[in-house]
Design an enzyme around this catalytic site. Structure first.
Site, PDB file in Angstrom:
ATOM      1  N   GLN A 136       0.836  -1.200   0.000  1.00  0.00           N
ATOM      2  CA  GLN A 136       0.000   0.000   0.000  1.00  0.00           C
ATOM      3  C   GLN A 136       0.870   1.250   0.000  1.00  0.00           C
ATOM      4  O   GLN A 136       0.567   2.239  -0.679  1.00  0.00           O
ATOM      5  CB  GLN A 136      -0.914  -0.011   1.231  1.00  0.00           C
ATOM      6  CG  GLN A 136      -1.825   1.188   1.303  1.00  0.00           C
ATOM      7  CD  GLN A 136      -2.888   1.182   0.207  1.00  0.00           C
ATOM      8  OE1 GLN A 136      -3.599   0.205   0.040  1.00  0.00           O
ATOM      9  NE2 GLN A 136      -2.993   2.269  -0.555  1.00  0.00           N
ATOM     10  N   ASP A 221      -6.542   5.769   8.437  1.00  0.00           N
ATOM     11  CA  ASP A 221      -7.011   4.408   8.176  1.00  0.00           C
ATOM     12  C   ASP A 221      -8.124   4.133   9.184  1.00  0.00           C
ATOM     13  O   ASP A 221      -8.346   4.925  10.114  1.00  0.00           O
ATOM     14  CB  ASP A 221      -5.819   3.439   8.360  1.00  0.00           C
ATOM     15  CG  ASP A 221      -6.122   2.006   7.945  1.00  0.00           C
ATOM     16  OD1 ASP A 221      -7.169   1.748   7.327  1.00  0.00           O
ATOM     17  OD2 ASP A 221      -5.276   1.123   8.251  1.00  0.00           O
TER      18      ASP A 221
END
Ligand code: CP
Ligand code: NVA
Length: 310
Positions: A136, A221
């Site tokens: 990511q 997140d």
């Protein structure tokens, strides 16, 4: 035994020069993919894809990515393989090494992926563990370079849980020499040894307004990661002051971008509308998973034949 393979278990398993070479190649692959130019550099190669946890982006980007490179992806759920019935990781790694060319693994326990790599003679890619999510961050750095420029010397503010994503951002901050400000409630910081390892580039700031001041990228997140579902209510209470909003981005650098690895929970870690703000680059970021990982797979499999100079 074949030659010792390169693995990508943590972001800093690559050198800074290698990261830059992979991302230069990712930019070429992105242009070619958008132009409809084929690039079958891994024709005939097979990628094993082991998923202990759910996934949308990682599965689609790896499976489509290996196909676009001329190879084949095998989706392997522990539910349907002998891994789920207790066959040792050590044996599975050696069996895969006889049959396929590289493997990506999404697992709970980071040590499982390390053990797999130790016994594997093909490259192993960490596609997320409880501790790290390096693929990511490759896509995120590509996005930063596209929209802001070189990341060296810049500032990234992480507002949220000190989780697997935060850990991989920390690895990247030291490797590529940028500043990372971590902002979350006490009790949710990354492991002390990781903070000590990255002390030169990473600092903790409890106040979100101070954390984002001057930041060129603000990112976050979910508050409860996969495997932490039973902590959801407690985490919602503990993180209540740490939602990323348009007003918080207003306090950052004028050219700030907002990133989120997705999936996002609107109304929790981000405001309902943040993803639609023009400063949000989350869908470019998701798209870059495809291009960055295609370049990574080429790098790991082709070795000296990798098309980009390191
Ligand atoms: N960002 C990310 O890894 O998404 P998935 O869980 O959908 O793969
Ligand atoms: N921290 C999140 C990332 C999901 C891509 C999780 O581990 O669930």
């Amino acid at each position: 035994m074949k030659q010792t393979p390169r693995h990508f278990l943590r972001f800093n398993d690559l050198s800074a020069d290698e990261v830059h070479a992979v991302l230069r190649r990712a930019a070429v692959l992105k242009r070619e993919q958008h132009a409809g130019t084929r690039h079958p550099t891994l024709a005939g190669k097979t990628l094993g894809m082991v998923f202990e946890k759910s996934s949308t982006r990682t599965r689609v980007s790896f499976e489509a990515g290996i196909f676009q490179l001329g190879g084949t992806g095998l989706f392997l759920s522990p539910r349907d393989t002998q891994l789920g019935r207790g066959e040792p990781v050590e044996d599975t790694a050696r069996v895969f090494s006889e049959m396929i060319d590289l493997v990506m693994i999404r697992a709970y326990d980071h040590a499982m992926v390390e053990t797999f790599a130790e016994y594997s003679s093909i490259p192993v890619i960490n596609a997320l563990t409880d501790d790290h999510h390096p693929c990511q961050i490759l896509a995120d750095i590509q996005c930063f370079q596209e929209h802001v420029g070189a990341i060296e010397g810049k500032t990234v503010a992480w507002v949220g849980d000190g989780n697997n994503m935060a850990a991989s951002w920390m690895d990247a901050a030291s490797l590529l020499n940028f500043n990372l400000v971590l902002c979350g409630p006490e009790g949710y910081d990354p492991a002390p040894e990781l903070l000590a390892e990255h002390a030169a580039n990473v600092r903790i700031e409890r106040d979100p307004a101070k954390a984002v001041a001057g930041a060129h990228c603000v990112t976050t997140d979910v508050w409860a990661s996969m495997g932490q579902e039973d902590e959801q209510a407690k985490r919602e209470a503990d993180f209540a002051e740490y939602q990323v909003t348009e007003a918080l981005l207003d306090l950052a650098d004028d050219a700030v971008i907002f990133l989120h690895c997705l999936p996002a929970h609107r109304g929790e870690e981000i405001s309902e509308t943040l993803i639609d703000d023009p400063r949000s680059r989350v869908f470019d970021e998701a798209g870059n998973r495809l291009h960055a990982q295609k370049a990574l797979m080429e790098f790991l499999v082709l070795g000296e034949a990798f098309p980009e100079t390191v």
